[in-house]
Write a protein that holds these residues in place. Structure first.
Motif, PDB file in Angstrom:
ATOM      1  N   UNK A  24       0.822  -1.465  -0.395  1.00  0.00           N
ATOM      2  CA  UNK A  24      -0.318  -0.311  -0.017  1.00  0.00           C
ATOM      3  C   UNK A  24       0.437   0.890  -0.342  1.00  0.00           C
ATOM      4  N   UNK A  25       0.493   2.224  -0.950  1.00  0.00           N
ATOM      5  CA  UNK A  25       1.098   3.646  -0.304  1.00  0.00           C
ATOM      6  C   UNK A  25       0.104   4.602  -0.990  1.00  0.00           C
ATOM      7  N   UNK A  26       1.177   5.575  -1.520  1.00  0.00           N
ATOM      8  CA  UNK A  26       0.624   6.528  -2.108  1.00  0.00           C
ATOM      9  C   UNK A  26       1.448   7.595  -3.140  1.00  0.00           C
ATOM     10  N   UNK A  27       0.430   8.051  -4.153  1.00  0.00           N
ATOM     11  CA  UNK A  27       0.859   8.867  -5.524  1.00  0.00           C
ATOM     12  C   UNK A  27       0.250  10.404  -5.549  1.00  0.00           C
ATOM     13  N   UNK A  28       0.950  10.900  -6.021  1.00  0.00           N
ATOM     14  CA  UNK A  28       0.360  12.533  -6.307  1.00  0.00           C
ATOM     15  C   UNK A  28       1.591  13.623  -7.545  1.00  0.00           C
ATOM     16  N   UNK A  29       0.410  14.052  -8.068  1.00  0.00           N
ATOM     17  CA  UNK A  29       1.131  14.736  -8.383  1.00  0.00           C
ATOM     18  C   UNK A  29       0.759  16.711  -9.160  1.00  0.00           C
ATOM     19  N   UNK A  49       4.447   5.873  -4.681  1.00  0.00           N
ATOM     20  CA  UNK A  49       5.172   4.422  -3.780  1.00  0.00           C
ATOM     21  C   UNK A  49       4.220   3.330  -2.723  1.00  0.00           C
ATOM     22  N   UNK A  50       5.132   2.374  -3.251  1.00  0.00           N
ATOM     23  CA  UNK A  50       4.516   1.717  -2.288  1.00  0.00           C
ATOM     24  C   UNK A  50       5.425   1.081  -1.444  1.00  0.00           C
ATOM     25  N   UNK A  51       5.107   0.595  -0.254  1.00  0.00           N
ATOM     26  CA  UNK A  51       5.724  -1.090   0.698  1.00  0.00           C
ATOM     27  C   UNK A  51       5.210  -2.073   0.951  1.00  0.00           C
ATOM     28  N   UNK A  52       5.382  -2.679   1.032  1.00  0.00           N
ATOM     29  CA  UNK A  52       4.423  -3.633   1.868  1.00  0.00           C
ATOM     30  C   UNK A  52       5.369  -5.210   1.724  1.00  0.00           C
ATOM     31  N   UNK A  53       4.405  -6.403   1.785  1.00  0.00           N
ATOM     32  CA  UNK A  53       5.191  -7.911   2.319  1.00  0.00           C
ATOM     33  C   UNK A  53       5.290  -8.477   2.375  1.00  0.00           C
ATOM     34  N   UNK A 113       7.680 -26.593  -0.707  1.00  0.00           N
ATOM     35  CA  UNK A 113       6.912 -27.486  -0.361  1.00  0.00           C
ATOM     36  C   UNK A 113       7.338 -28.782   0.273  1.00  0.00           C
ATOM     37  N   UNK A 114       7.962 -28.174   1.402  1.00  0.00           N
ATOM     38  CA  UNK A 114       7.857 -28.411   2.991  1.00  0.00           C
ATOM     39  C   UNK A 114       7.316 -27.258   3.505  1.00  0.00           C
ATOM     40  N   UNK A 115       6.303 -27.291   2.897  1.00  0.00           N
ATOM     41  CA  UNK A 115       4.841 -25.773   3.650  1.00  0.00           C
ATOM     42  C   UNK A 115       6.617 -24.955   4.911  1.00  0.00           C
ATOM     43  N   UNK A 116       6.958 -24.232   4.636  1.00  0.00           N
ATOM     44  CA  UNK A 116       7.795 -23.242   4.758  1.00  0.00           C
ATOM     45  C   UNK A 116       7.723 -22.600   4.227  1.00  0.00           C
ATOM     46  N   UNK A 117       7.482 -21.118   5.554  1.00  0.00           N
ATOM     47  CA  UNK A 117       7.283 -19.769   4.976  1.00  0.00           C
ATOM     48  C   UNK A 117       7.588 -18.830   5.631  1.00  0.00           C
ATOM     49  N   UNK A 118       8.091 -17.774   4.198  1.00  0.00           N
ATOM     50  CA  UNK A 118       8.917 -16.619   4.419  1.00  0.00           C
ATOM     51  C   UNK A 118       8.070 -15.387   4.779  1.00  0.00           C
ATOM     52  N   UNK A 119       9.003 -14.145   4.973  1.00  0.00           N
ATOM     53  CA  UNK A 119       8.216 -12.817   5.290  1.00  0.00           C
ATOM     54  C   UNK A 119       9.488 -12.049   4.413  1.00  0.00           C
ATOM     55  N   UNK A 120       9.590 -11.227   3.716  1.00  0.00           N
ATOM     56  CA  UNK A 120      10.152 -10.955   2.557  1.00  0.00           C
ATOM     57  C   UNK A 120       9.412  -8.562   2.634  1.00  0.00           C
ATOM     58  N   UNK A 121      10.498  -8.245   3.451  1.00  0.00           N
ATOM     59  CA  UNK A 121       9.647  -6.173   2.513  1.00  0.00           C
ATOM     60  C   UNK A 121      10.182  -6.323   1.432  1.00  0.00           C
ATOM     61  N   UNK A 122       9.277  -5.346   1.081  1.00  0.00           N
ATOM     62  CA  UNK A 122       9.204  -4.957  -0.456  1.00  0.00           C
ATOM     63  C   UNK A 122       8.663  -3.368  -0.338  1.00  0.00           C
ATOM     64  N   UNK A 123       9.784  -2.864  -1.925  1.00  0.00           N
ATOM     65  CA  UNK A 123       9.377  -1.232  -2.194  1.00  0.00           C
ATOM     66  C   UNK A 123       9.954  -1.221  -3.245  1.00  0.00           C
ATOM     67  N   UNK A 124       8.381  -0.709  -4.107  1.00  0.00           N
ATOM     68  CA  UNK A 124       7.881   0.388  -5.259  1.00  0.00           C
ATOM     69  C   UNK A 124       8.366   1.848  -5.459  1.00  0.00           C
ATOM     70  N   UNK A 162      11.736   7.604 -13.931  1.00  0.00           N
ATOM     71  CA  UNK A 162      12.511   6.526 -13.446  1.00  0.00           C
ATOM     72  C   UNK A 162      11.154   5.292 -12.550  1.00  0.00           C
ATOM     73  N   UNK A 163      11.909   4.287 -12.593  1.00  0.00           N
ATOM     74  CA  UNK A 163      10.867   3.412 -11.860  1.00  0.00           C
ATOM     75  C   UNK A 163      11.737   1.831 -10.996  1.00  0.00           C
ATOM     76  N   UNK A 164      11.937   2.315  -9.593  1.00  0.00           N
ATOM     77  CA  UNK A 164      13.114   1.141  -8.705  1.00  0.00           C
ATOM     78  C   UNK A 164      11.933   0.632  -7.293  1.00  0.00           C
ATOM     79  N   UNK A 165      12.525  -1.095  -8.004  1.00  0.00           N
ATOM     80  CA  UNK A 165      11.392  -2.170  -7.614  1.00  0.00           C
ATOM     81  C   UNK A 165      12.220  -2.866  -7.090  1.00  0.00           C
ATOM     82  N   UNK A 166      12.324  -3.014  -5.463  1.00  0.00           N
ATOM     83  CA  UNK A 166      13.030  -3.633  -4.724  1.00  0.00           C
ATOM     84  C   UNK A 166      12.930  -4.341  -3.485  1.00  0.00           C
ATOM     85  N   UNK A 167      13.395  -5.438  -3.549  1.00  0.00           N
ATOM     86  CA  UNK A 167      12.287  -6.648  -2.847  1.00  0.00           C
ATOM     87  C   UNK A 167      13.622  -7.644  -2.122  1.00  0.00           C
TER      88      UNK A 167
END
Length: 292
Positions: free
Chosen positions: A192-197, A210-214, A224-235, A253-258
């Motif tokens: 989730x995030x915000x846009x503005x002009x 800009x947005x940030x998330x998980x 396959x062994x049902x092992x799940x982790x959480x990862x931060x992201x930013x766009x 410009x566009x920056x997409x990071x995880x």
């Protein structure tokens, strides 16, 4: 005040459509897919691209052709073989981003100014992001990021997104990034995030989103062994544009990071960076009629 643009109602006090039916865009751009591990950066010797885009308003016809003309850096930084396909579509309330990026051949700039090459290092990213713009009748993503409309007044909107990515990194044996030969990671998540002009005046427009998330997921073998982790992201994406009655010029410009190492050990990150300088011409006819 409202008006229908392509079957979608907008507030014409904030958004104005170009009167012309078609547009052609000429652009110069760079795309890169980079890895950061702790304080070390692994970068490709990515090319400078030139291209053209032709679009017909309110149709599905939008054709783009781009060609890499030369690597950005000298041969001392190695050779990168790359295929970078990105599709970014800006609707009234929905933004779609598709990625297929494949890079082989990276370098690392070390503290003693030495450049170490990793010619067999491979990074591949396949992904899709969808972003919903709540205030799309006043905030125009098209004006901000493709110069196909005009933003008349300042406007912003909260945005909500979802994404899915499959990332693969194949390391070299002497590369101190991982104790594995490769990582293949599948992630699914939201943001989730915000846009503005901000129209500075009748000609200049500054915009950002800009947005940030998980994301949740893991390496495919561990899933396959049902092992799940959480990862931060930013766009994040932004642009500065100059608009006239039938043409526009812009830098964007566009920056997409995880993260690829999870919330507990955020030491391995993958970042896609794109920059573009473009000129957009709007017109009604491909060929002007001669006067008799």
């Amino acid at each position: 005040m409202g008006k229908v643009f392509g079957q979608t109602k907008v507030d014409t006090a904030y958004i104005e459509a170009y009167a012309e039916k078609m547009s052609v865009t000429g652009f110069v751009s760079t795309n890169s897919l980079e890895i950061k591990q702790d304080h070390a950066y692994y970068k490709p010797n990515y090319p400078i691209n030139v291209g053209l885009d032709f679009a017909i308003k309110n149709t599905v016809i939008d054709l783009e052709l781009a060609y890499g003309i030369a690597p950005l850096r000298k041969k001392e930084f190695g050779k990168t073989r790359s295929f970078d396909f990105q599709l970014h579509r800006y609707g009234r309330h929905f933004v779609l981003d598709l990625f297929y990026q494949n890079y082989k051949g990276f370098y690392q700039e070390q503290k003693n100014t030495e450049i170490k090459l990793y010619p067999n290092m491979l990074v591949r990213q396949i992904g899709a992001e969808g972003t919903y713009i709540f205030n799309g009748d006043k905030f125009s993503a098209r004006a901000a990021f493709e110069q196909s409309e005009k933003q008349l007044k300042s406007a912003g909107s909260f945005v909500l997104g979802g994404a899915i990515y499959l990332d693969k990194i194949a390391f070299e044996k002497d590369q101190p990034v991982s104790d594995q030969n490769y990582i293949q990671n599948l992630q699914l998540g939201g943001s989730m995030g915000y846009a503005y002009s901000w129209p500075i005046n009748d000609r200049w427009l500054m915009s950002g989103m800009a947005t940030g998330g998980i994301n949740v997921g893991n390496e495919t073998e561990l899933l396959q062994k049902v092992k799940i982790r959480a990862y931060p992201t930013a766009f994040a994406r932004g642009s500065a544009g100059y608009h006239k009655s039938d043409w526009a010029a812009a830098f964007s410009f566009l920056i997409n990071s995880k993260s690829l190492s999870g919330l507990q050990n955020n030491s391995l990150n993958l970042t896609s960076i794109s920059m573009q300088l473009s000129y957009v011409k709007h017109f009604n006819n491909l060929f002007r009629k001669r006067k008799l």
